[in-house]
Scaffold this active site. Structure first.
Site, PDB file in Angstrom:
ATOM      1  N   TYR A  33      27.437  36.826  35.775  1.00 31.69           N
ATOM      2  CA  TYR A  33      26.620  35.623  35.949  1.00 31.69           C
ATOM      3  C   TYR A  33      27.360  34.574  36.756  1.00 31.69           C
ATOM      4  O   TYR A  33      28.567  34.693  37.000  1.00 31.69           O
ATOM      5  CB  TYR A  33      26.175  35.065  34.592  1.00 31.69           C
ATOM      6  CG  TYR A  33      27.254  34.341  33.817  1.00 31.69           C
ATOM      7  CD1 TYR A  33      28.299  35.030  33.212  1.00 31.69           C
ATOM      8  CD2 TYR A  33      27.250  32.959  33.695  1.00 31.69           C
ATOM      9  CE1 TYR A  33      29.293  34.375  32.504  1.00 31.69           C
ATOM     10  CE2 TYR A  33      28.236  32.284  32.989  1.00 31.69           C
ATOM     11  CZ  TYR A  33      29.247  33.001  32.396  1.00 31.69           C
ATOM     12  OH  TYR A  33      30.235  32.341  31.711  1.00 31.69           O
ATOM     13  N   ARG A  52      32.532  34.333  44.448  1.00 31.36           N
ATOM     14  CA  ARG A  52      32.941  34.846  43.136  1.00 31.36           C
ATOM     15  C   ARG A  52      31.905  35.809  42.576  1.00 31.36           C
ATOM     16  O   ARG A  52      32.241  36.825  41.976  1.00 31.36           O
ATOM     17  CB  ARG A  52      33.196  33.689  42.160  1.00 31.36           C
ATOM     18  CG  ARG A  52      33.758  34.189  40.823  1.00 31.36           C
ATOM     19  CD  ARG A  52      34.174  33.061  39.907  1.00 31.36           C
ATOM     20  NE  ARG A  52      33.041  32.242  39.521  1.00 31.36           N
ATOM     21  CZ  ARG A  52      33.134  31.130  38.809  1.00 31.36           C
ATOM     22  NH1 ARG A  52      34.321  30.688  38.407  1.00 31.36           N
ATOM     23  NH2 ARG A  52      32.065  30.441  38.488  1.00 31.36           N
ATOM     24  N   ARG A 100      19.309  54.378  27.195  1.00 36.15           N
ATOM     25  CA  ARG A 100      20.595  53.926  26.674  1.00 36.15           C
ATOM     26  C   ARG A 100      21.655  55.034  26.707  1.00 36.15           C
ATOM     27  O   ARG A 100      21.479  56.097  26.111  1.00 36.15           O
ATOM     28  CB  ARG A 100      20.434  53.409  25.246  1.00 36.15           C
ATOM     29  CG  ARG A 100      21.660  52.645  24.756  1.00 36.15           C
ATOM     30  CD  ARG A 100      21.409  51.980  23.414  1.00 36.15           C
ATOM     31  NE  ARG A 100      22.524  51.123  23.057  1.00 36.15           N
ATOM     32  CZ  ARG A 100      23.680  51.572  22.564  1.00 36.15           C
ATOM     33  NH1 ARG A 100      23.851  52.851  22.356  1.00 36.15           N
ATOM     34  NH2 ARG A 100      24.656  50.722  22.290  1.00 36.15           N
ATOM     35  N   HIS A 102      26.190  54.921  27.369  1.00 33.81           N
ATOM     36  CA  HIS A 102      27.277  54.012  27.733  1.00 33.81           C
ATOM     37  C   HIS A 102      27.671  54.137  29.211  1.00 33.81           C
ATOM     38  O   HIS A 102      27.882  53.138  29.892  1.00 33.81           O
ATOM     39  CB  HIS A 102      28.508  54.249  26.857  1.00 33.81           C
ATOM     40  CG  HIS A 102      28.356  53.703  25.475  1.00 33.81           C
ATOM     41  ND1 HIS A 102      27.398  54.131  24.592  1.00 33.81           N
ATOM     42  CD2 HIS A 102      29.041  52.741  24.821  1.00 33.81           C
ATOM     43  CE1 HIS A 102      27.500  53.473  23.458  1.00 33.81           C
ATOM     44  NE2 HIS A 102      28.487  52.605  23.569  1.00 33.81           N
ATOM     45  N   GLU A 181      42.861  29.419  29.086  1.00 30.61           N
ATOM     46  CA  GLU A 181      41.833  28.506  29.612  1.00 30.61           C
ATOM     47  C   GLU A 181      40.977  28.017  28.457  1.00 30.61           C
ATOM     48  O   GLU A 181      41.227  28.355  27.297  1.00 30.61           O
ATOM     49  CB  GLU A 181      40.986  29.207  30.679  1.00 30.61           C
ATOM     50  CG  GLU A 181      40.292  30.457  30.180  1.00 30.61           C
ATOM     51  CD  GLU A 181      39.599  31.244  31.284  1.00 30.61           C
ATOM     52  OE1 GLU A 181      39.207  30.665  32.311  1.00 30.61           O
ATOM     53  OE2 GLU A 181      39.418  32.472  31.099  1.00 30.61           O
ATOM     54  N   LEU A 206      39.513  33.221  34.242  1.00 28.72           N
ATOM     55  CA  LEU A 206      38.462  33.226  35.266  1.00 28.72           C
ATOM     56  C   LEU A 206      38.921  32.338  36.429  1.00 28.72           C
ATOM     57  O   LEU A 206      39.431  31.238  36.192  1.00 28.72           O
ATOM     58  CB  LEU A 206      37.161  32.649  34.677  1.00 28.72           C
ATOM     59  CG  LEU A 206      35.984  32.712  35.642  1.00 28.72           C
ATOM     60  CD1 LEU A 206      35.402  34.117  35.656  1.00 28.72           C
ATOM     61  CD2 LEU A 206      34.915  31.713  35.257  1.00 28.72           C
TER      62      LEU A 206
HETATM   63  C1  LIG Z   1      35.971  31.134  30.771  1.00 29.20           C
HETATM   64  C2  LIG Z   1      35.717  30.135  31.848  1.00 29.20           C
HETATM   65  N1  LIG Z   1      36.750  29.614  32.524  1.00 29.20           N
HETATM   66  C3  LIG Z   1      36.573  28.700  33.500  1.00 29.20           C
HETATM   67  C4  LIG Z   1      35.313  28.255  33.845  1.00 29.20           C
HETATM   68  C5  LIG Z   1      35.146  27.246  34.940  1.00 29.20           C
HETATM   69  O1  LIG Z   1      34.623  27.841  36.087  1.00 29.20           O
HETATM   70  P1  LIG Z   1      33.796  27.004  37.157  1.00 29.20           P
HETATM   71  O2  LIG Z   1      34.693  25.870  37.566  1.00 29.20           O
HETATM   72  O3  LIG Z   1      33.567  27.953  38.255  1.00 29.20           O
HETATM   73  O4  LIG Z   1      32.555  26.522  36.484  1.00 29.20           O
HETATM   74  C6  LIG Z   1      34.197  28.792  33.175  1.00 29.20           C
HETATM   75  C7  LIG Z   1      32.844  28.373  33.546  1.00 29.20           C
HETATM   76  O5  LIG Z   1      31.870  28.896  33.083  1.00 29.20           O
HETATM   77  C8  LIG Z   1      34.412  29.747  32.160  1.00 29.20           C
HETATM   78  O6  LIG Z   1      33.373  30.291  31.489  1.00 29.20           O
END
Ligand SMILES: Cc1ncc(COP(=O)(O)O)c(C=O)c1O
Length: 289
Positions: A33, A52, A100, A102, A181, A206
């Site tokens: 997403y 991304r 379904r 996996h 994070e 991320l």
């Molecule tokens: C786990 C995680 N880290 C960091 C971010 C920040 O990412 P962005 O700056 O692209 O919104 C998000 C945003 O959804 C996130 O879910």
């Protein structure tokens, strides 16, 4: 006005929008997403988000459901149909509908694309009224957190733990006590020496688009920035702390686990970063999108 959703080729009233129960997103969390911010009708950091999205798809061996140009047209149409000037567009791509099993479908099925959009409150102008609090929480996720998958159960559990303690965000840490994070945000500190620090990119976090945009803006400002991992102990000694994301922008974190960060007020560095990012969002600086 009813919100309009996009579901596999059709714009439908959101209350009527539905997907097949054998969609692999629903069955397995087999999808990715993106969430993007719209400000004054403009798509903020569009290129970073679409880059991304394509990367997440590649890492999951999922094809793009359409060209990037076509995707952009749908996003623009969603903004138009939902009459959004300040808001968020959510897009989700899953491996589609299959009996379904996996393993990925032997005979590939078309990926499913769903989009929703919603209005949000105006962009914050007063950083002192834009602060948040956090708790610390073990990072219970898998080893490819760099892929923006819809598998968010550990993130949801961490956010819920934060909520139950009256905090806004959960700051996640690994089994070595290093901060990764936030549950849905990138996490930064201004360390005890005044250095702006964010954990480095890799499989553990991320790659936040807001993180990337802010880093680009800080280049050449003279502010000292390092993408260098930090521990919970270093975090506790930090002068300032903040999160970034497409929904929180630059948001000061003034209390962690009930303890004020430094004096518990918005610090001078985060104040400056908040202003820099506000200019970025308003189309100044390096936001060419
Ligand atoms: C786990 C995680 N880290 C960091 C971010 C920040 O990412 P962005 O700056 O692209 O919104 C998000 C945003 O959804 C996130 O879910």
């Amino acid at each position: 006005m009813s919100r309009i959703a996009y579901v596999n080729g059709a714009y439908v009233p959101q209350r009527d929008a539905s997907v097949n129960i054998e969609d692999r997103g629903y069955q397995f969390g087999d999808g990715i997403y993106e969430v993007v911010h719209i400000h004054n009708g403009r798509f903020i950091d569009e290129k970073l988000h679409l880059d991304r999205l394509e990367r997440s798809l590649r890492e999951m061996a999922l094809p793009m459901p359409m060209s990037r140009a076509a995707l952009r047209l749908i996003i623009a149409e969603m903004v138009r149909r939902n009459r959004i000037t300040e808001g968020l567009v959510y897009m989700q791509i899953t491996r589609g509908v299959a009996r379904r099993d996996h393993a990925f479908p032997k005979n590939p099925v078309p990926p499913a694309l769903v989009m929703t959009a919603k209005r949000v409150q105006d962009y914050p102008t007063n950083v002192d009224a834009w602060t948040g609090t956090a708790i610390t929480h073990p990072d219970l996720r898998w080893d490819r957190r760099d892929i923006k998958t819809i598998n968010l159960l550990p993130n949801c559990m961490a956010r819920q733990a934060a909520r139950e303690k009256g905090a806004m965000e959960a700051i996640l840490y690994d089994d070595k006590g290093m901060v990764t994070e936030g549950a849905a945000t990138s996490f930064w500190i201004v360390d005890e020496h005044g250095v702006i620090r964010c954990p480095p990119l890799g499989h553990a976090i991320l790659p936040g688009c807001t993180r990337a945009a802010l880093l680009a803006e800080l280049d050449g400002t003279g502010l000292v920035v390092e993408d260098r991992a930090f521990s919970l102990d270093e975090m506790k000694r930090a002068r300032e702390a903040f999160i970034t994301s497409a929904t929180s922008f630059v948001k000061p974190i003034v209390k962690i686990d009930g303890v004020p960060v430094a004096d518990g007020k918005v610090g001078p560095v985060v104040r400056q970063l908040f202003e820099i990012f506000a200019r970025h969002v308003s189309g100044g600086l390096k936001n060419a999108a």
